[in-house]
Write a protein that holds these residues in place. Structure first.
Motif, short mmCIF file in Angstrom:
data_model
loop_
_atom_site.label_atom_id
_atom_site.label_comp_id
_atom_site.label_asym_id
_atom_site.label_seq_id
_atom_site.Cartn_x
_atom_site.Cartn_y
_atom_site.Cartn_z
N GLU A 103 0.55 -1.38 -0.27
CA GLU A 103 0.11 -0.31 0.14
C GLU A 103 0.97 1.32 0.32
OE1 GLU A 103 -3.24 0.30 -0.88
OE2 GLU A 103 -3.18 -1.17 -1.10
N GLU A 104 1.96 1.05 0.67
CA GLU A 104 2.59 2.41 0.42
C GLU A 104 3.50 2.92 -1.21
OE1 GLU A 104 4.59 2.82 5.35
OE2 GLU A 104 5.38 0.84 4.65
N PHE A 105 3.99 1.46 -1.88
CA PHE A 105 4.15 1.66 -2.41
C PHE A 105 3.64 2.01 -3.46
CE2 PHE A 105 5.52 -0.60 -6.26
CZ PHE A 105 6.86 -0.20 -6.72
N LYS A 106 2.64 1.75 -3.66
CA LYS A 106 1.40 1.76 -4.23
C LYS A 106 0.87 4.32 -3.78
CE LYS A 106 -3.38 1.04 -4.27
NZ LYS A 106 -4.72 0.29 -4.33
N ALA A 107 0.61 3.77 -3.09
CA ALA A 107 0.49 5.11 -2.59
C ALA A 107 1.97 6.32 -2.75
CB ALA A 107 0.34 5.01 -1.09
N GLU A 108 2.60 6.50 -2.96
CA GLU A 108 3.55 6.82 -3.17
C GLU A 108 3.71 6.86 -4.43
OE1 GLU A 108 6.60 10.11 -2.47
OE2 GLU A 108 5.26 9.00 -0.91
N THR A 109 4.03 5.07 -5.35
CA THR A 109 4.02 5.62 -6.56
C THR A 109 3.43 6.36 -7.63
OG1 THR A 109 4.89 3.51 -7.13
CG2 THR A 109 4.15 4.17 -9.08
N LYS A 110 1.55 6.51 -7.24
CA LYS A 110 1.17 7.35 -7.33
C LYS A 110 1.01 8.22 -7.54
CE LYS A 110 -3.92 7.03 -7.70
NZ LYS A 110 -5.42 7.12 -6.27
N GLN A 111 1.65 9.39 -6.23
CA GLN A 111 1.46 10.61 -6.09
C GLN A 111 3.01 10.94 -7.15
OE1 GLN A 111 2.79 10.52 -2.14
NE2 GLN A 111 1.00 12.40 -2.21
N MET A 112 3.83 10.14 -6.66
CA MET A 112 5.03 10.18 -8.11
C MET A 112 4.57 10.54 -9.43
SD MET A 112 8.41 8.66 -6.97
CE MET A 112 9.58 8.69 -5.05
N MET A 113 3.87 9.53 -9.78
CA MET A 113 3.82 9.51 -11.34
C MET A 113 2.41 10.91 -11.42
SD MET A 113 2.63 6.02 -12.62
CE MET A 113 2.77 6.46 -14.00
N LEU A 114 1.06 11.37 -10.75
CA LEU A 114 0.30 12.16 -11.11
C LEU A 114 1.29 13.72 -11.03
CD1 LEU A 114 -2.68 11.03 -8.72
CD2 LEU A 114 -2.32 11.15 -11.49
N ALA A 115 2.39 13.68 -10.10
CA ALA A 115 3.51 14.47 -10.14
C ALA A 115 4.45 14.98 -11.35
CB ALA A 115 4.50 14.58 -8.40
N MET A 116 4.32 14.15 -12.20
CA MET A 116 5.07 14.08 -13.72
C MET A 116 4.22 14.56 -14.69
SD MET A 116 7.81 10.88 -14.07
CE MET A 116 6.79 9.35 -13.06
N ALA A 117 2.82 13.64 -14.14
CA ALA A 117 1.66 14.38 -14.84
C ALA A 117 1.60 16.04 -15.10
CB ALA A 117 0.62 13.82 -14.74
N ASN A 118 1.55 16.30 -13.58
CA ASN A 118 0.79 17.58 -13.53
C ASN A 118 2.32 18.32 -14.08
OD1 ASN A 118 -0.32 20.20 -12.73
ND2 ASN A 118 1.58 20.13 -10.42
N GLY A 119 3.72 18.43 -14.19
CA GLY A 119 4.58 18.62 -14.41
C GLY A 119 5.38 18.48 -16.07
#
Length: 138
Positions: A92-108
């Motif tokens: 769950e930690e892996f999923k949550a952090e990966t999701k945050q990182m991917m959405l940050a990339m998308a935002n960028g």
């Protein structure tokens, strides 16, 4: 590796598709969990980060990074994933952090498409493949 075109919508669509995203997360987590205990240790996560060689190349040219600086960056990344600070990363930690990182990339990235060199089994490549499959089916 291959050169692919993607934009923020490609990434967001992949992350929001719970089935595709969760399957990719579970597969990557299982690959990293070499001792099969259901948790990622610092050593298991570092193997993946070191294999990416992100901090050891500059525009494709090998560089010798400062070992202390490299260790500090790797530790910071691990802490970012270890939400409960227990020294391991669960699914769950892996999923949550990966999701945050991917959405940050998308935002960028924004809405304009860009070309990127992607690793064959990367989450970004999975996002591109999902989008290509959806377009082919339409």
């Amino acid at each position: 590796m291959s050169v692919e075109v993607l934009d923020s919508a490609t990434i967001v669509s992949f992350v929001e598709d719970e089935e595709a995203f969760n399957n990719s997360i579970r597969n990557r987590f299982a690959h990293l969990d070499t001792d099969h205990d259901g948790l990622l240790s610092y050593a298991e996560m570092m193997q993946e980060l070191k294999s990416l060689r992100v901090f050891e190349t500059h525009f494709g040219i090998d560089e010798k990074p400062d070992p202390e600086e490299l260790a500090s960056v790797y530790n910071s990344l691990f802490v970012q994933f270890d939400h409960d600070s227990n020294g391991t990363v669960d699914l769950e930690e892996f999923k949550a952090e990966t999701k945050q990182m991917m959405l940050a990339m998308a935002n960028g990235l924004g809405f304009l498409p860009v070309q990127m060199v992607l690793e064959e089994d990367s989450f970004l490549m999975k996002a591109v493949e999902k989008e290509s499959t959806a377009k082919a089916a339409a």
